[in-house]
Design a protein around this motif. Structure first.
Motif, short mmCIF file in Angstrom:
data_model
loop_
_atom_site.label_atom_id
_atom_site.label_comp_id
_atom_site.label_asym_id
_atom_site.label_seq_id
_atom_site.Cartn_x
_atom_site.Cartn_y
_atom_site.Cartn_z
N GLY A 43 -10.50 -14.87 1.23
CA GLY A 43 -10.99 -13.74 0.47
C GLY A 43 -11.13 -12.49 1.32
O GLY A 43 -10.63 -12.39 2.43
N LEU A 44 -11.86 -11.51 0.81
CA LEU A 44 -12.04 -10.22 1.46
C LEU A 44 -13.37 -10.19 2.21
O LEU A 44 -14.34 -10.82 1.80
CB LEU A 44 -12.01 -9.10 0.42
N PRO A 45 -13.44 -9.41 3.30
CA PRO A 45 -14.69 -9.36 4.08
C PRO A 45 -15.71 -8.43 3.44
O PRO A 45 -15.38 -7.46 2.75
CB PRO A 45 -14.22 -8.80 5.43
N GLY A 46 -16.98 -8.71 3.74
CA GLY A 46 -18.07 -7.80 3.39
C GLY A 46 -18.10 -7.36 1.95
O GLY A 46 -17.87 -8.13 1.01
N LYS A 47 -18.38 -6.06 1.76
CA LYS A 47 -18.52 -5.49 0.42
C LYS A 47 -17.18 -5.35 -0.31
O LYS A 47 -17.17 -5.08 -1.51
CB LYS A 47 -19.23 -4.14 0.50
N LEU A 48 -16.08 -5.52 0.40
CA LEU A 48 -14.78 -5.48 -0.29
C LEU A 48 -14.70 -6.63 -1.29
O LEU A 48 -14.07 -6.51 -2.34
CB LEU A 48 -13.62 -5.58 0.71
N SER B 220 -17.02 -7.61 -3.06
CA SER B 220 -17.82 -7.25 -4.24
C SER B 220 -17.15 -6.17 -5.08
O SER B 220 -17.70 -5.76 -6.11
CB SER B 220 -19.20 -6.76 -3.79
N GLY B 221 -15.99 -5.68 -4.61
CA GLY B 221 -15.28 -4.68 -5.38
C GLY B 221 -15.17 -3.32 -4.73
O GLY B 221 -14.52 -2.42 -5.27
N ALA B 222 -15.83 -3.14 -3.55
CA ALA B 222 -15.72 -1.86 -2.85
C ALA B 222 -14.29 -1.66 -2.35
O ALA B 222 -13.61 -2.61 -1.96
CB ALA B 222 -16.69 -1.79 -1.68
N ALA B 223 -13.84 -0.41 -2.38
CA ALA B 223 -12.50 -0.10 -1.87
C ALA B 223 -12.52 0.25 -0.38
O ALA B 223 -11.51 0.16 0.30
CB ALA B 223 -11.90 1.07 -2.66
N LEU B 224 -13.70 0.62 0.11
CA LEU B 224 -13.85 1.04 1.50
C LEU B 224 -15.24 0.64 1.98
O LEU B 224 -16.22 0.82 1.27
CB LEU B 224 -13.66 2.55 1.63
N GLU B 225 -15.29 0.09 3.19
CA GLU B 225 -16.58 -0.28 3.78
C GLU B 225 -16.65 0.27 5.20
O GLU B 225 -15.74 0.04 6.01
CB GLU B 225 -16.74 -1.80 3.82
N TYR B 226 -17.71 1.00 5.48
CA TYR B 226 -17.90 1.58 6.81
C TYR B 226 -19.15 0.98 7.44
O TYR B 226 -20.20 0.89 6.80
CB TYR B 226 -18.06 3.11 6.71
N TYR C 185 -10.52 -1.41 4.72
CA TYR C 185 -9.88 -0.89 3.52
C TYR C 185 -9.45 -2.05 2.64
O TYR C 185 -8.99 -3.08 3.14
CB TYR C 185 -8.64 -0.06 3.87
N LYS C 186 -9.56 -1.85 1.35
CA LYS C 186 -9.11 -2.89 0.44
C LYS C 186 -7.59 -2.83 0.26
O LYS C 186 -6.92 -3.87 0.21
CB LYS C 186 -9.79 -2.74 -0.92
N LEU C 187 -7.06 -1.63 0.18
CA LEU C 187 -5.63 -1.47 -0.02
C LEU C 187 -4.93 -1.28 1.33
O LEU C 187 -5.53 -0.76 2.28
CB LEU C 187 -5.34 -0.27 -0.92
N ALA C 188 -3.68 -1.69 1.38
CA ALA C 188 -2.89 -1.48 2.60
C ALA C 188 -2.70 0.01 2.84
O ALA C 188 -2.59 0.80 1.89
CB ALA C 188 -1.53 -2.17 2.46
N LEU C 189 -2.67 0.40 4.12
CA LEU C 189 -2.47 1.81 4.44
C LEU C 189 -1.02 2.19 4.20
O LEU C 189 -0.10 1.49 4.62
CB LEU C 189 -2.83 2.07 5.91
N THR C 190 -0.82 3.32 3.55
CA THR C 190 0.53 3.85 3.39
C THR C 190 0.97 4.46 4.72
O THR C 190 0.14 4.74 5.59
CB THR C 190 0.58 4.94 2.31
N PRO C 191 2.28 4.68 4.92
CA PRO C 191 2.72 5.35 6.15
C PRO C 191 2.05 6.70 6.36
O PRO C 191 1.76 7.09 7.49
CB PRO C 191 4.23 5.50 5.94
N PHE C 192 1.76 7.41 5.29
CA PHE C 192 1.12 8.73 5.40
C PHE C 192 -0.32 8.59 5.87
O PHE C 192 -0.79 9.37 6.71
CB PHE C 192 1.18 9.45 4.05
N LYS C 193 -1.04 7.59 5.34
CA LYS C 193 -2.42 7.38 5.76
C LYS C 193 -2.47 6.87 7.20
O LYS C 193 -3.36 7.23 7.97
CB LYS C 193 -3.09 6.37 4.82
N GLN C 194 -1.48 6.04 7.58
CA GLN C 194 -1.42 5.56 8.95
C GLN C 194 -1.30 6.72 9.92
O GLN C 194 -2.00 6.78 10.94
CB GLN C 194 -0.21 4.62 9.14
N ARG C 195 -0.39 7.65 9.63
CA ARG C 195 -0.21 8.80 10.53
C ARG C 195 -1.48 9.64 10.62
O ARG C 195 -1.81 10.16 11.68
CB ARG C 195 0.97 9.64 10.05
#
Length: 398
Positions: free
Chosen positions: A65-70, A72-78, A89-99
């Motif tokens: 499964g997913l770690p932490g608050k992810l 529970s449905g969170a898209a981002l946990e800091y 992050y819940k979603l995979a990073l796009t090439p644009f977000k990676q850069r």
């Protein structure tokens, strides 16, 4: 109008980025443990001077499964881990977000067994021959071969795929650690961004009552004097203008650059410079700093730190950085854009809240600026005193 005459998007210069950053190498061909160990050696050796990063894919098959608050449905946990920060992050990073995430890095090493980069370091390991052969199409820009203990030469399938294979340096993976580190160090030194100069002369000088860039302190208009000061240090020097109309007032002996980010003052001028040449660093200097001389500029250039987003002087105002005599590295471009997207157009605010190199000016009053007639008279007195003290000659005329 033909289809070719129509352009849907404006043509702008793109930074020379790979999947992660400007300087990235995928290490592939060996076991993942070997790749991680090699990356650790290189990063340990170079991280005191450069911002380094590592990208990989986890092999943790035990994670359910997913770690932490992810979960529970969170898209981002800091999480602030005190000595470091963690983002999930819940979603995979796009090439644009990676850069965007890696834009501040000077060196990015990638586990090439799982992800790709624009340059490659290839480990030749007899036990991984079949695995490497399956990735032969990923060898688009091989810059170094590393021979494991069980390898003696470059495999025939690589020789067939890479016509220039004999020109690529070959080192021993386990015996040539210092040479491997030096390979990356040399590449980073070669990739140091060129330095351009930008004289800020596009202001309306409302408080002064006339164009500050045309004041004659040293026998020529100040905007030209500043440009000449920068020429000995910069690949190209440009005088910033508000618009094309003001650009027409600039002497043909000097390069000029009108704002394409309009209505933002110096912030827009800096962004306009990066839009023109996003892979260059910019030594930005305002035309209303008449006490800046060759020594002040030399000291700034000599202490330039490309690992930070900018190299700046402390101002006389609360020891804050002075943004209008600063070297902005290419990695500052996305930072400036991000602040603008949040509604901020103050370059000092960007510098205060970013990783920069902050210097003490080599001379008192060196950063004094002139915005009003009263300040102009004060600077005239300082300059006359300076000329008298040094027994120098030089015009100070308005």
């Amino acid at each position: 109008m033909t289809l070719n005459d129509h352009k849907k998007h404006a043509a702008i210069t793109r930074p020379a980025m790979g999947n992660f950053g400007r300087n990235e190498w995928a290490i592939l061909g060996g076991p993942c443990t070997v790749i991680k160990f090699l990356a650790d050696q290189v990063i340990t050796a170079l991280s005191h001077r450069y911002q380094c990063a590592y990208a990989d894919t986890s092999h943790n098959d035990d994670m359910v499964g997913l770690p932490g608050k992810l979960a529970s449905g969170a898209a981002l946990e800091y999480t602030d881990q005190l000595n470091h920060a963690q983002l999930n992050y819940k979603l995979a990073l796009t090439p644009f977000k990676q850069r965007e995430m890696f834009s501040g890095m000077d060196l990015v090493l990638v586990n090439g067994n799982h992800q790709q980069a624009k340059a490659q370091v290839v480990i030749i390991d007899s036990n991984k021959r079949a695995s490497l052969q399956r990735r032969i199409r990923e060898l688009t820009n091989v810059e170094l071969f590393l021979l494991a203990d069980n390898a003696v030469d470059i495999p025939d399938f690589i020789q067939e795929a890479l016509p220039n294979w004999q020109e690529i340096p070959v080192l021993q993976l386990n015996d040539d650690t210092l040479q491997i580190i030096n390979f990356f160090k040399t590449r980073l030194e070669q990739a140091k961004p060129i330095l351009n100069g930008l004289v800020l002369a596009g202001g309306k000088s409302a408080r002064m009552g006339f164009d500050k860039g045309t004041v004659n302190w040293y026998g020529k208009e100040q905007r030209y004097h500043m440009a000449d000061l920068l020429k000995r240090h910069c690949d190209g020097v440009y005088i910033s203008c508000r618009d094309v109309k003001q650009q027409q007032e600039i002497s043909a002996d000097y390069l000029s650059l009108p704002d394409t980010f309009t209505g933002l003052g110096p912030y827009g001028a800096i962004l306009s410079a990066f839009r023109e040449q996003p892979d260059s660093a910019w030594l930005v200097i305002a035309c209303d700093l008449p006490l800046v001389d060759a020594q002040v500029v030399q000291h700034l250039v000599d202490n330039r730190n490309t690992a930070t987003i900018a190299t700046a002087y402390k101002s006389d105002y609360k020891d804050f950085p002075e943004p209008l005599i600063t070297i902005y590295e290419p990695k500052s471009y996305p930072v400036l854009l991000q602040y603008l997207a949040q509604g901020y157009s103050c370059p000092r605010k960007v510098l205060i809240n970013s990783d920069i190199t902050l210097l003490q000016a080599p001379q008192p009053n060196a950063l004094a600026n002139v915005n009003t007639p009263e300040e102009l008279e004060r600077i005239k007195r300082i300059l006359h005193q300076k000329i008298a003290t040094t027994n120098a000659s030089g015009p100070v005329t308005i």
